[in-house]
Design an enzyme around this catalytic site. Structure first.
Site, PDB file in Angstrom:
ATOM      1  N   GLN A  61       0.823  -1.200   0.000  1.00 45.16           N
ATOM      2  CA  GLN A  61       0.000   0.000   0.000  1.00 45.16           C
ATOM      3  C   GLN A  61       0.862   1.256   0.000  1.00 45.16           C
ATOM      4  O   GLN A  61       2.087   1.200   0.135  1.00 45.16           O
ATOM      5  CB  GLN A  61      -0.915  -0.015   1.224  1.00 45.16           C
ATOM      6  N   HIS A  63       0.324   5.753   1.054  1.00 50.13           N
ATOM      7  CA  HIS A  63      -0.536   6.813   1.584  1.00 50.13           C
ATOM      8  C   HIS A  63      -0.223   8.132   0.884  1.00 50.13           C
ATOM      9  O   HIS A  63       0.940   8.413   0.561  1.00 50.13           O
ATOM     10  CB  HIS A  63      -0.335   6.985   3.082  1.00 50.13           C
ATOM     11  N   GLU A  80       3.461   8.254   8.911  1.00 44.44           N
ATOM     12  CA  GLU A  80       3.389   7.356  10.052  1.00 44.44           C
ATOM     13  C   GLU A  80       4.776   6.881  10.470  1.00 44.44           C
ATOM     14  O   GLU A  80       5.757   7.039   9.735  1.00 44.44           O
ATOM     15  CB  GLU A  80       2.497   6.154   9.736  1.00 44.44           C
ATOM     16  N   HIS A 138       4.827   0.294   0.892  1.00 47.12           N
ATOM     17  CA  HIS A 138       5.205  -0.474   2.072  1.00 47.12           C
ATOM     18  C   HIS A 138       4.240  -1.632   2.310  1.00 47.12           C
ATOM     19  O   HIS A 138       3.109  -1.645   1.818  1.00 47.12           O
ATOM     20  CB  HIS A 138       5.266   0.421   3.314  1.00 47.12           C
ATOM     21  N   ARG A 158      -4.433   0.639  -1.729  1.00 42.03           N
ATOM     22  CA  ARG A 158      -3.859  -0.694  -1.872  1.00 42.03           C
ATOM     23  C   ARG A 158      -3.416  -0.935  -3.317  1.00 42.03           C
ATOM     24  O   ARG A 158      -4.203  -0.784  -4.250  1.00 42.03           O
ATOM     25  CB  ARG A 158      -4.863  -1.763  -1.445  1.00 42.03           C
TER      26      ARG A 158
END
Length: 272
Positions: A61, A63, A80, A138, A158
């Protein structure tokens, strides 16, 4: 209130586990995440803290950053960081690709599954940490327990999901994916004895603190709300007590001085 104990919420996932002890009870479900949230009706915070428990690999996936997320109608993107608490001997995390590929090659690999061969799979161990900036391709592997600190956003695109019956988001993912190696150094920068900075922006700061007295921590340069995430030990917070498996939101850095007790905790705050 100077300190609020955030409410844990179990989130079932196909890659989760039915044994997430000793700090949590899976309740007979296959739990992949524990989210720590403010009471219903509270303003949306800048950051979200989670525990993750994996028996299988998560999807491959990516972001978006803030601008890309806002273009899609979301408030902000998702940067994150992960701190590994437990890892089976063969546990791995995929971060970036082993070498740069063209957009056409990346899309084709996502469709036929060969993206698994393009990813840079890294062997990991308890104590490792990783800063995952938006655009990083990642995949978290199975056999892991970790804490994730992230911008408060549930926005994931995804690329590949090992044949699970869930939607992919190829167009959105391709628009923000960095189709090359992951280059973040993930250093521990000492601040004081037993206190290291793991992440230093751009969206948040993350500290790993081992302390004999959390009320006497040195100046951390923090501002605004502070997330206090105990990993071991115990102590007091106002009229209550803190323990591992919790997450507390403090109004300001000055409220760290109201903590008592010793142990290890992560400390985080948003930078903007």
């Amino acid at each position: 209130m100077p300190a609020t104990r955030l409410i844990p919420r179990r989130v079932a996932k196909p890659w989760g586990r039915d044994d997430i002890g000793p700090l949590f009870d899976a309740g007979g479900e296959r739990i992949g995440e524990i989210w720590f949230e403010l009471p219903a009706g509270s303003p949306e915070p800048a950051l979200l803290v989670k525990y993750l428990f994996t028996s299988e690999a998560l999807s491959v996936q990516v972001h978006p950053d803030d601008a890309q997320a806002r273009a899609a109608g979301a408030r902000q993107g998702k940067e994150e960081a992960w701190v590994i608490l437990d890892a089976e001997d063969d546990a791995v995390i995929g971060l970036g690709l082993e070498q740069r590929v063209s957009p056409d090659r990346l899309r084709a690999a996502a469709l036929d599954g060969s993206i698994e061969d393009l990813i840079d799979w890294k062997a990991i161990a308890p104590g490792d940490h990783f800063h995952v900036t938006p655009g990083t391709i990642h995949a978290i592997g199975g056999g892991l327990t970790l804490i994730e600190v992230q911008q408060y956003a549930d926005i994931t695109y995804r690329l590949y999901d090992y044949g699970r019956p869930r939607d992919l988001h190829l167009d959105e993912a391709m628009a923000c994916a960095e189709a090359g190696p992951y280059l973040t150094a993930n250093l521990r920068t000492p601040i004081a004895v037993g206190i290291d900075r793991l992440v230093d922006g751009p969206k948040f700061v993350l500290i790993d603190a081992h302390s004999e007295d959390f009320g006497a921590l040195p100046q951390l340069g923090a501002h605004g709300p502070i997330w206090f995430i105990p990993i071991d030990g115990g102590g007091t917070v106002g009229a209550g007590r803190w323990q591992p498996g919790e997450c507390w939101l403090l109004d300001d850095i000055a409220d760290l001085a109201t903590l008592g007790g010793a142990g290890r905790a992560l400390i985080a705050w948003a930078t903007r």
